[in-house]
Motif scaffolding. Structure first.
Motif, mmCIF file in Angstrom:
data_model
loop_
_atom_site.group_PDB
_atom_site.id
_atom_site.type_symbol
_atom_site.label_atom_id
_atom_site.label_comp_id
_atom_site.label_asym_id
_atom_site.label_seq_id
_atom_site.Cartn_x
_atom_site.Cartn_y
_atom_site.Cartn_z
ATOM 1 N N MET A 221 -97.602 40.744 89.028
ATOM 2 C CA MET A 221 -96.822 39.169 89.794
ATOM 3 C C MET A 221 -97.318 39.770 91.157
ATOM 4 O O MET A 221 -96.865 41.088 91.519
ATOM 5 C CB MET A 221 -95.604 39.906 89.305
ATOM 6 N N ARG A 222 -96.760 39.580 91.961
ATOM 7 C CA ARG A 222 -96.411 39.673 93.685
ATOM 8 C C ARG A 222 -95.183 39.236 93.768
ATOM 9 O O ARG A 222 -94.205 38.323 93.153
ATOM 10 C CB ARG A 222 -96.820 38.245 94.143
ATOM 11 N N LEU A 223 -94.159 40.482 94.107
ATOM 12 C CA LEU A 223 -92.702 40.650 94.021
ATOM 13 C C LEU A 223 -93.221 40.994 95.976
ATOM 14 O O LEU A 223 -93.126 41.307 96.335
ATOM 15 C CB LEU A 223 -91.769 41.829 92.662
ATOM 16 N N ILE A 224 -91.267 39.992 95.798
ATOM 17 C CA ILE A 224 -91.058 40.785 97.170
ATOM 18 C C ILE A 224 -89.199 41.466 96.653
ATOM 19 O O ILE A 224 -88.573 40.358 95.962
ATOM 20 C CB ILE A 224 -90.701 39.391 98.047
ATOM 21 N N PHE A 225 -89.074 42.668 97.038
ATOM 22 C CA PHE A 225 -88.071 42.970 96.533
ATOM 23 C C PHE A 225 -87.157 43.066 98.172
ATOM 24 O O PHE A 225 -87.871 43.222 99.287
ATOM 25 C CB PHE A 225 -87.939 44.175 95.928
ATOM 26 N N SER A 226 -85.392 42.682 98.267
ATOM 27 C CA SER A 226 -85.235 42.731 99.213
ATOM 28 C C SER A 226 -83.684 43.870 99.115
ATOM 29 O O SER A 226 -83.740 43.876 97.677
ATOM 30 C CB SER A 226 -84.381 41.719 100.601
ATOM 31 N N ALA A 227 -83.161 44.422 100.715
ATOM 32 C CA ALA A 227 -81.671 45.164 100.717
ATOM 33 C C ALA A 227 -81.507 45.086 101.845
ATOM 34 O O ALA A 227 -82.233 44.995 102.866
ATOM 35 C CB ALA A 227 -81.556 46.471 99.880
ATOM 36 N N ASP B 84 -94.105 32.614 102.459
ATOM 37 C CA ASP B 84 -95.383 31.474 102.625
ATOM 38 C C ASP B 84 -96.582 32.243 102.576
ATOM 39 O O ASP B 84 -97.258 32.324 102.364
ATOM 40 C CB ASP B 84 -94.866 30.884 103.834
ATOM 41 N N ALA B 85 -95.923 33.785 103.860
ATOM 42 C CA ALA B 85 -97.896 34.486 103.351
ATOM 43 C C ALA B 85 -98.029 35.039 102.520
ATOM 44 O O ALA B 85 -99.146 35.810 102.393
ATOM 45 C CB ALA B 85 -97.307 35.230 104.849
ATOM 46 N N TYR B 86 -96.547 35.297 101.778
ATOM 47 C CA TYR B 86 -96.949 35.966 100.740
ATOM 48 C C TYR B 86 -96.951 35.627 99.476
ATOM 49 O O TYR B 86 -97.201 36.103 97.977
ATOM 50 C CB TYR B 86 -95.832 37.526 100.140
ATOM 51 N N GLN B 87 -96.434 34.208 99.392
ATOM 52 C CA GLN B 87 -96.798 33.212 97.979
ATOM 53 C C GLN B 87 -95.753 34.402 96.991
ATOM 54 O O GLN B 87 -96.798 34.553 95.670
ATOM 55 C CB GLN B 87 -97.858 33.356 97.927
ATOM 56 N N PRO B 88 -95.031 34.773 96.242
ATOM 57 C CA PRO B 88 -94.161 35.557 95.176
ATOM 58 C C PRO B 88 -94.115 34.806 94.090
ATOM 59 O O PRO B 88 -93.828 33.578 94.509
ATOM 60 C CB PRO B 88 -93.208 36.509 95.685
ATOM 61 N N ASP B 89 -94.451 35.607 93.049
ATOM 62 C CA ASP B 89 -93.865 34.802 92.270
ATOM 63 C C ASP B 89 -92.692 35.153 91.290
ATOM 64 O O ASP B 89 -91.895 34.280 90.742
ATOM 65 C CB ASP B 89 -94.465 35.788 90.334
ATOM 66 N N ALA B 90 -91.843 36.047 92.226
ATOM 67 C CA ALA B 90 -90.335 36.663 92.491
ATOM 68 C C ALA B 90 -89.723 36.812 92.974
ATOM 69 O O ALA B 90 -90.380 37.692 93.867
ATOM 70 C CB ALA B 90 -90.191 37.366 90.946
ATOM 71 N N VAL B 91 -88.570 36.850 93.333
ATOM 72 C CA VAL B 91 -88.135 37.777 94.995
ATOM 73 C C VAL B 91 -86.643 38.197 93.752
ATOM 74 O O VAL B 91 -86.120 37.723 92.843
ATOM 75 C CB VAL B 91 -86.847 36.527 95.710
ATOM 76 N N ILE B 92 -87.024 39.597 93.784
ATOM 77 C CA ILE B 92 -85.735 40.056 93.357
ATOM 78 C C ILE B 92 -84.901 40.950 94.565
ATOM 79 O O ILE B 92 -84.458 42.026 95.377
ATOM 80 C CB ILE B 92 -86.512 41.023 92.718
#
Length: 385
Positions: free
Chosen positions: A1-7, A78-86
């Motif tokens: 998976m391509r995942l972006i986490f943020s906080a 756009d650059a990362y094309q994640p499958d999900a953002v958490i």
């Protein structure tokens, strides 16, 4: 998976860290973590190596800076094309990286809800799924937003299983040089703008000063408290010159909590941290206390928070002090052996081990992402036919 986490908020960072770290261990995953202060510093100290979000948090969704924030979030998507953002949960009133990503992402989005029933709706973009602490959080989320949720437990507290609580207590209390004197802590929040917050604090100081056995007082500021707010808090807590206040800004939350016999705050997550320390302690450790003794404060916060539904009250994980309660008597009980044992027994009875929380949450996200991909593929095939 391509995942972006943020906080952005401190608590959000503590919940993101174990999930991002575990996800990154799997070589099949590609993981990035976007962060703003104060979460950026907390994640960095945890070895996560977050990416600093250059655009700051904003105060209104229509101001020009909001467009800059959304543009930067969109560039990462756009650059990362994640499958999900958490995304982590951040306090209402401002919009930051978490809210921006949920606004611009086309993929499934998940909110790590570290406080029961909360969602920062700054950009009015709800997550696809709320990841919640327990059944109470799921019910509150359903009532407020009619939203789907997954009970993840509390991955932030899994690391407590490795703490040597007796050793930390000995060291922290030796550093404070308190001997056998009881220690009571005020754990601040960035709530000085809320009517009744400072009055609640002043009443708390007076009540502590009236106790028969004078406890040592410590103050642990919240990461979101400004320097001006910290200065004001120190002044309020030091109103009684006979009770010096020890300022523990540089201590970890766990060190400060474990040093205490009684942990007091309005509604900070540190009360839940204290309950989980009781869960792991082999003997009664501390009494968490939710200080809601100001009517103005309680009336204001009750418009946002269902206090009766929180496990602090519902499961007696913390003493709750209301305007009609005798504040000094409640604090005396919290500091007593009976109060300490009550908090300890309730934590051990009602809390659930968080050891598997991160793994189970990532497995749920993986399953959801896979199902979403299959749905998209099915739609494409139908359109082609």
């Amino acid at each position: 998976m391509r995942l972006i986490f943020s906080a952005r908020d401190a608590a959000a960072a503590l919940y993101v860290a174990p999930l991002a770290e575990l996800a990154a261990r799997d070589t099949r995953n590609r993981v990035i973590v976007l962060a703003q202060a104060p979460a950026f510093g907390i994640l960095s100290r945890a070895g996560i190596k977050p990416i600093f979000m250059a655009a700051p948090a904003v105060n209104h969704p229509d101001e020009p800076a909001a467009a800059v924030l959304l543009k930067e979030a969109a560039q990462w998507v756009d650059a990362y094309q994640p499958d999900a953002v958490i995304a982590g949960l951040s306090s209402p009133g401002q919009g930051g990286v978490d809210e921006a990503l949920m606004k611009v992402a086309a993929c499934p989005t998940f909110l790590l809800q570290d406080f029961w029933g909360e969602w920062n709706s700054f950009f009015n973009a709800a997550p696809t799924v709320f990841l919640v602490l327990d059944a109470a959080a799921r019910e509150l989320t359903r009532q407020r937003y009619g939203a789907d949720s997954f009970i993840m437990g509390s991955p932030r507290h899994a690391c407590y299983s490795a703490l040597d609580i007796p050793a930390i207590r000995r060291t922290s209390r030796a550093t404070l040089n308190v001997g056998t004197t009881p220690v009571i802590g005020w754990f601040g929040q960035s709530l000085h703008h809320v009517p009744g917050y400072e009055a609640a604090m002043a009443q708390w100081v007076a009540a502590v000063g009236s106790l028969g056995e004078k406890p040592a007082i410590i103050y642990k500021p919240h990461p979101r408290e400004s320097e001006a707010q910290r200065h004001k808090t120190r002044a309020l807590l030091s109103a009684n010159e006979a009770m010096p206040v020890r300022y523990l800004e540089d201590w970890s939350v766990e060190e400060a909590l474990i040093a205490c016999d009684c942990v007091c705050s309005i509604m900070s997550n540190c009360l839940y941290d204290g309950a989980y320390l009781n869960f792991y302690s082999q003997t009664p450790l501390l009494s968490p206390v939710s200080v809601l003794n100001s009517k103005a404060l309680l009336d204001n916060l009750s418009t946002q928070i269902a206090f009766d539904a929180l496990p602090y009250t519902r499961l007696n994980l913390a003493e709750t002090i209301l305007p009609t309660d005798a504040l000094a008597e409640k604090l005396a009980f919290a500091l007593s052996p009976a109060g300490l044992e009550k908090a300890w027994l309730n934590a051990r009875q009602h809390l659930v081990s968080p050891i598997a929380a991160a793994a189970e949450t990532l497995a749920f996200i993986q399953k959801f992402v896979d199902q979403n991909a299959r749905r998209k593929q099915s739609v494409c095939l139908m359109e082609q036919n």
